[in-house]
Design an enzyme around this catalytic site. Structure first.
Site, PDB file in Angstrom:
ATOM      1  N   ASP B 182       0.793  -1.295  -0.351  1.00  0.00           N
ATOM      2  CA  ASP B 182      -0.015   0.032  -0.583  1.00  0.00           C
ATOM      3  C   ASP B 182       1.226   1.730  -0.573  1.00  0.00           C
ATOM      4  O   ASP B 182       1.576   1.490   0.809  1.00  0.00           O
ATOM      5  CB  ASP B 182      -1.018  -0.052   1.155  1.00  0.00           C
ATOM      6  CG  ASP B 182      -1.135   1.215   1.401  1.00  0.00           C
ATOM      7  OD1 ASP B 182      -1.648   2.159   0.660  1.00  0.00           O
ATOM      8  OD2 ASP B 182      -3.012   0.776   1.881  1.00  0.00           O
ATOM      9  N   LYS B 208      -3.914  12.379  -1.353  1.00  0.00           N
ATOM     10  CA  LYS B 208      -2.567  12.980  -0.164  1.00  0.00           C
ATOM     11  C   LYS B 208      -1.354  13.790  -1.142  1.00  0.00           C
ATOM     12  O   LYS B 208      -1.454  14.921  -1.332  1.00  0.00           O
ATOM     13  CB  LYS B 208      -2.169  11.374   0.542  1.00  0.00           C
ATOM     14  CG  LYS B 208      -2.393  11.371   1.418  1.00  0.00           C
ATOM     15  CD  LYS B 208      -2.199   9.961   2.177  1.00  0.00           C
ATOM     16  CE  LYS B 208      -3.512   8.622   3.208  1.00  0.00           C
ATOM     17  NZ  LYS B 208      -3.776   9.821   3.768  1.00  0.00           N
ATOM     18  N   ARG B 354       1.056  14.940  13.976  1.00  0.00           N
ATOM     19  CA  ARG B 354       2.270  14.363  12.685  1.00  0.00           C
ATOM     20  C   ARG B 354       1.791  15.533  11.586  1.00  0.00           C
ATOM     21  O   ARG B 354       1.402  16.631  11.418  1.00  0.00           O
ATOM     22  CB  ARG B 354       1.304  13.517  12.127  1.00  0.00           C
ATOM     23  CG  ARG B 354       1.047  12.419  11.094  1.00  0.00           C
ATOM     24  CD  ARG B 354      -0.034  12.085  10.647  1.00  0.00           C
ATOM     25  NE  ARG B 354      -0.844  12.174   9.746  1.00  0.00           N
ATOM     26  CZ  ARG B 354      -1.866  11.134   8.822  1.00  0.00           C
ATOM     27  NH1 ARG B 354      -1.167  10.094   9.456  1.00  0.00           N
ATOM     28  NH2 ARG B 354      -2.656  11.958   9.248  1.00  0.00           N
TER      29      ARG B 354
END
Lengths: 395, 395
Positions: B182, B208, B354
């Protein structure tokens, strides 16, 4: 009374075109383009990741589902959007099978859209089920006590034949089976009543009569009696009870939300949401009456003026959806000639001319133009021109 | 040399915002909005159903796939687009399992994105396979001779830890298993080389680092040695050898096209196609070098100025993707305070801050602003404000 002149004005219909292929791809509601541009410019561009909350992207699959629920006789909170119709067929069928342990037979018919059969074939191979495919008129007699799931498309994509959803569902239930209905050619075309028919699962696409745009997301409905028990094989994080807990193990969300899989297609859902605005104030009984008026006028006109074609749809409008098809030995070339003359229907092998009547934007003027153009092409044998015999990649 | 100042200008970045969350949702390439508006206005509106041929919608999943192939070390004709990442995981995993008859073990790790594990769990339940989940650092030792498929996400969504794709794939092959990767946090972030690593299947999302927009379609890659043998459980008409023959039985298309399922999402693919224009001329080695430059500068800055946080990512940049995370006991509130101050990262439970560094549009100025803002918030304990402790529905 529903104002169909107003709903027609809500669409962009190209000049010089009579569009009778909304059963394949609906035209663009004029508001959709600006709505998408606003979503991209004001939400994606400016809110970035915070759009999931601020712009409501996260709850969009359920909110758009609620708008569709009204059009298919379902309740609020019972429909959720996402993925494509084939994927929703897979989920519903696998969930239905799991609700009938010990039974392995899936019954469908040869009038079903092939993709549904391909999905069932792949699933059956994996889980050891059996797919039985009979002719549409043999379905009722084929419902037997070994049946797990009756899986049908209500309206035949070629002939427009409409199954009796309530009667077949009742027969399936009598045999201890569940009924899964594909509404691809029903939702937005006829007066679907899932609750009244007591169906178990339903799925559908939104790029036909719901005008969501090419490849618009699908919907799935689970009857409330199954919603908290259904366990589809295909499960993903958006169907988790707490997606943002990021647990390693799956725990299904309550109700139909467990049928969500991955991240929802926000841009496509935004176009669809704008398209659904046109449905505000449209009554399903008016829709059905208008659909019958248009298709009856078309059949009468064609049969009066086009002796070379044969009706390929049920004559009884009560047994039809919102499309009509005729057969002609040179059907492909005839349809190409029609399209060249500005009347867009489509062709299905081997010899079927298919015409969809979308009550929201088609009117009797469209019917007259289509009849006259078809009559002229057949009378003059325009279709004989070599150029109308060349096949395109996608028809 | 890749001109990263030019690629940065290709994006709409809101004023006053330092965006370090492109690892969750990339910002909008400015060309995307007009491209979608043109597709809707010129193609859908005017071509209607004929857009499938005339505008190339039908071949779009393969053409866009070819553009992504270059970014992941795959060849032309080896990648196809559609659906969502979870669905492509399901297809690839089911196809890989079927290629290893007699073996039933799927090995993954607890650093995998949960949705992949949910998908594997649902599939395993249906086909009688076993999903084993170990810690990321235990994967190598857990590869045993009963393994059918090694299923991993290359870059950990929380820590940024990057697996050694080539080594783990080789180990899996040595045990007679296949490797499915992935690339959600890899494609567009690091120098992926599927062919060089000799992987078997790969999947990824495009919202993304590829900036396709919220819920943009996924991709799937099959190594050419498997492409004509792979048989996923989930199969639909667009993956049929002749979709428009409308055969009742399924016959898979040649190559990776069999991984197509339903009607492709044209509007979303159009946005993505525009987003991929930005990648023209970008070299993957420049991309990787820039990613390391940015993340190293960020770690150095934070460690120098923010004594209260602890690095939660590998210190060796060779073992990281393009994101960095730190831990802080009040991580949620700290991130809310950061966002309120215009620095957008995100929070992952229980205590992870993050930060994604997207080489196409992030620069050293972003790094400096993020470091200074974080340092100020921690020094002043701004995060103590009650408003930063309120949880939103989606974080």
């Amino acid at each position: 009374m529903t104002d169909f002149a107003a709903t027609r004005r809500a669409f962009h219909l190209p000049k010089g075109v009579t569009y009778l292929d909304g059963n394949s791809l609906g035209p663009m509601p004029v508001a959709a383009r600006d709505r998408v541009a606003r979503m991209m410019g004001d939400e994606w561009s400016e809110m970035l990741i915070t759009g999931w909350n601020k712009a409501g992207w996260y709850v969009q699959p359920r909110k758009v589902g609620d708008r569709i629920a009204r059009l298919i006789g379902a309740g609020a909170g019972e429909v959720v959007m996402g993925d494509t119709l084939s994927i929703k067929v897979f989920q519903a069928l696998s969930a239905a099978l799991a609700l009938r342990p010990g039974r392995r037979v899936i019954l469908s018919d040869s009038g079903n859209f092939p993709s549904d059969l391909y999905v069932a074939e792949g699933l059956a191979r994996a889980v050891g089920a059996e797919l039985r495919v009979v002719a549409p008129e043999e379905v009722e007699a084929a419902i037997a006590d070994d049946l797990a799931v009756l899986m049908l498309t209500e309206v035949d994509y070629r002939t427009g034949r409409r199954h009796d959803m309530a009667a077949l569902t009742a027969k399936a239930h009598g045999a201890g089976a569940l009924a899964l209905w594909d509404l691809a050619h029903s939702a937005g075309a006829v007066d679907v009543d899932l609750t009244g028919a007591d169906a178990d699962f339903a799925v559908g696409c939104t790029y036909k009569y719901l005008n969501g745009g090419p490849g618009a997301p699908a919907f799935i409905w689970t009857h409330p009696r199954h919603a908290d028990a259904a366990q589809p094989i295909l499960q993903g994080w958006m169907g988790h009870d707490a997606p943002f807990a990021f647990d390693l193990g799956y725990r299904p969300a309550a109700g139909v939300e467990r049928m969500r899989v991955g991240t929802p297609p926000v841009i496509a859902l935004t176009a669809l949401d704008a398209a659904l605005d046109v449905w505000d104030g449209v009554s399903l009984s008016d829709l059905r009456a208008r659909s019958i008026e248009l298709s009856e006028a078309f059949i009468a006109g064609v049969e009066a003026q086009c002796p070379d074609v044969a009706l390929n749809s049920p004559r009884d409008p009560g047994r039809r959806g919102s499309q009509v098809s005729f057969r002609h030995p040179q059907g492909y070339a005839v349809m190409q000639a029609l399209i060249a003359a500005g009347v867009i229907g489509d062709f299905r092998a081997p010899d079927v001319l298919r015409f969809g009547f979308a009550p929201l934007y088609n009117d009797l003027g469209d019917v007259d133009r289509a009849v006259e153009t078809l009559a002229r092409i057949l009378r003059d044998e325009t279709w004989n021109d070599e150029k109308f015999h060349q096949k395109a990649a996608v028809t």
